[in-house]
Write an enzyme that holds these catalytic residues in place. Structure first.
Site, PDB file in Angstrom:
ATOM      1  N   LYS A  14      20.999  59.514 101.637  1.00 34.48           N
ATOM      2  CA  LYS A  14      21.631  58.900 102.820  1.00 34.48           C
ATOM      3  C   LYS A  14      22.380  57.608 102.473  1.00 34.48           C
ATOM      4  O   LYS A  14      23.447  57.369 103.034  1.00 34.48           O
ATOM      5  CB  LYS A  14      20.660  58.735 103.996  1.00 34.48           C
ATOM      6  CG  LYS A  14      19.502  57.817 103.797  1.00 34.48           C
ATOM      7  CD  LYS A  14      18.606  57.843 105.028  1.00 34.48           C
ATOM      8  CE  LYS A  14      17.224  57.296 104.766  1.00 34.48           C
ATOM      9  NZ  LYS A  14      17.130  55.915 104.343  1.00 34.48           N
ATOM     10  N   ARG A  89      12.598  54.611 112.462  1.00 37.34           N
ATOM     11  CA  ARG A  89      11.775  55.391 111.544  1.00 37.34           C
ATOM     12  C   ARG A  89      10.527  55.936 112.211  1.00 37.34           C
ATOM     13  O   ARG A  89       9.707  56.583 111.559  1.00 37.34           O
ATOM     14  CB  ARG A  89      11.356  54.493 110.390  1.00 37.34           C
ATOM     15  CG  ARG A  89      12.016  54.932 109.084  1.00 37.34           C
ATOM     16  CD  ARG A  89      11.546  54.049 108.034  1.00 37.34           C
ATOM     17  NE  ARG A  89      11.707  54.531 106.702  1.00 37.34           N
ATOM     18  CZ  ARG A  89      12.716  54.213 105.902  1.00 37.34           C
ATOM     19  NH1 ARG A  89      13.714  53.520 106.341  1.00 37.34           N
ATOM     20  NH2 ARG A  89      12.708  54.608 104.651  1.00 37.34           N
ATOM     21  N   ARG A 128      16.800  57.768  90.122  1.00 36.97           N
ATOM     22  CA  ARG A 128      17.755  56.917  90.841  1.00 36.97           C
ATOM     23  C   ARG A 128      17.902  55.545  90.177  1.00 36.97           C
ATOM     24  O   ARG A 128      16.927  54.888  89.836  1.00 36.97           O
ATOM     25  CB  ARG A 128      17.294  56.731  92.294  1.00 36.97           C
ATOM     26  CG  ARG A 128      18.167  55.751  93.051  1.00 36.97           C
ATOM     27  CD  ARG A 128      18.153  55.957  94.516  1.00 36.97           C
ATOM     28  NE  ARG A 128      16.849  55.748  95.131  1.00 36.97           N
ATOM     29  CZ  ARG A 128      16.626  55.958  96.428  1.00 36.97           C
ATOM     30  NH1 ARG A 128      17.601  56.368  97.205  1.00 36.97           N
ATOM     31  NH2 ARG A 128      15.425  55.756  96.933  1.00 36.97           N
ATOM     32  N   ARG A 163      14.615  50.790  91.685  1.00 34.83           N
ATOM     33  CA  ARG A 163      13.814  50.209  92.770  1.00 34.83           C
ATOM     34  C   ARG A 163      12.342  50.304  92.408  1.00 34.83           C
ATOM     35  O   ARG A 163      11.922  51.306  91.855  1.00 34.83           O
ATOM     36  CB  ARG A 163      14.052  51.001  94.066  1.00 34.83           C
ATOM     37  CG  ARG A 163      15.244  50.534  94.839  1.00 34.83           C
ATOM     38  CD  ARG A 163      15.613  51.475  95.943  1.00 34.83           C
ATOM     39  NE  ARG A 163      14.525  51.809  96.859  1.00 34.83           N
ATOM     40  CZ  ARG A 163      14.708  52.421  98.040  1.00 34.83           C
ATOM     41  NH1 ARG A 163      15.932  52.737  98.440  1.00 34.83           N
ATOM     42  NH2 ARG A 163      13.696  52.714  98.808  1.00 34.83           N
ATOM     43  N   ARG A 174       5.768  57.446 100.793  1.00 36.44           N
ATOM     44  CA  ARG A 174       7.009  57.394 101.580  1.00 36.44           C
ATOM     45  C   ARG A 174       7.305  58.745 102.215  1.00 36.44           C
ATOM     46  O   ARG A 174       7.724  58.827 103.368  1.00 36.44           O
ATOM     47  CB  ARG A 174       8.187  56.942 100.693  1.00 36.44           C
ATOM     48  CG  ARG A 174       8.094  55.473 100.336  1.00 36.44           C
ATOM     49  CD  ARG A 174       8.895  55.132  99.102  1.00 36.44           C
ATOM     50  NE  ARG A 174      10.325  55.261  99.297  1.00 36.44           N
ATOM     51  CZ  ARG A 174      11.202  55.356  98.294  1.00 36.44           C
ATOM     52  NH1 ARG A 174      10.780  55.352  97.040  1.00 36.44           N
ATOM     53  NH2 ARG A 174      12.474  55.449  98.548  1.00 36.44           N
TER      54      ARG A 174
END
Ligand code: AMP
Length: 217
Positions: A14, A89, A128, A163, A174
């Site tokens: 996203k 969320r 990532r 991250r 998560r």
């Protein structure tokens, strides 16, 4: 232009898609994750709390996000449309978001859900890498999304970082948070007839083509 909200599990792309929308349409990109990562660097009680919570993969307290979202959306650059990513969320936040936009005179716009398989996400999360300067996103587990030179951003030459919640342990929490807390908001927006679904199991370019079609309709 209509506002755009992204809903997607962690590492579904996203942030990447939001940046492509920014490049094409010039809308401001409001990511609660990015705002919270900035706060987590502060040497204060709030900074420490946010740092710990982000690292654990849990959600920060709702009240912290409300003020931050309202203040950001009230800025002039949001008046002609914005992209909201990472908020709401959970159902409580979705209800609060309705109140905030009503107060500011905004519409929900398009809510875009990116669907993607858990196994694909696991692979993406560990690969990532993000540019600390321009925030461009890469994935070293995918040849097409890897930087040309290791650890260096293709766009600006900035250093790439990982991250500290992009590890399998945080990912599990998560993802569980997404299933438990975030997925219920999908029905909430489906009922309001603003939900658009996109299959995220495709190249960045193809996913963007589908998103672009939705927002330009
Ligand atoms: P993201 O960059 O969207 O993956 O968000 C990173 C982390 O920031 C999440 O795992 C949460 O800990 C926190 N976070 C981001 N947005 C919210 C939100 N709307 N409510 C609570 N926590 C959030």
């Amino acid at each position: 232009m209509k506002n755009i909200m992204f809903i997607a599990p962690p590492a579904a792309g996203k942030g990447t898609q939001a940046e492509l929308v920014v490049q094409k349409y010039g809308l401001p990109h409001i990511s609660t994750g990015d705002i919270l990562r900035e706060i987590s660097k502060e040497d204060s009680e709030l900074g420490n709390y946010v740092f710990e919570t982000l690292a654990s993969g849990k959600l920060v307290k709702d009240e912290i996000t409300y003020q931050l979202i309202e203040n950001r959306l009230a800025k002039d650059d949001c008046k002609n449309g914005y992209i909201i990513d990472g908020f709401p969320r959970n159902i409580e936040q979705a209800i609060e978001y309705d109140k905030i936009i009503k107060k500011l005179g905004y519409d929900i716009g398009n809510v875009i859900l990116i669907n993607i398989d858990e196994k694909t996400l696991e692979k993406r999360i560990t690969g990532r890498r993000i540019c600390e300067n321009c925030k461009a996103i890469y994935n070293i587990n995918d040849e097409a999304s890897s930087p040309k030179v290791e650890s260096i951003c293709d766009n600006c030459g900035g250093k790439l970082y990982q991250r500290n919640d992009d590890n399998l342990e945080s990912f599990k929490t998560r993802y569980q948070m997404y299933k438990e807390k975030t997925e219920p908001i999908i029905e909430y927006y489906r009922d309001k007839k603003v939900l658009k679904e996109v299959n995220g199991e495709d190249t960045v370019e193809n996913v963007f083509k589908k998103i672009d079609k939705i927002i330009s309709e």
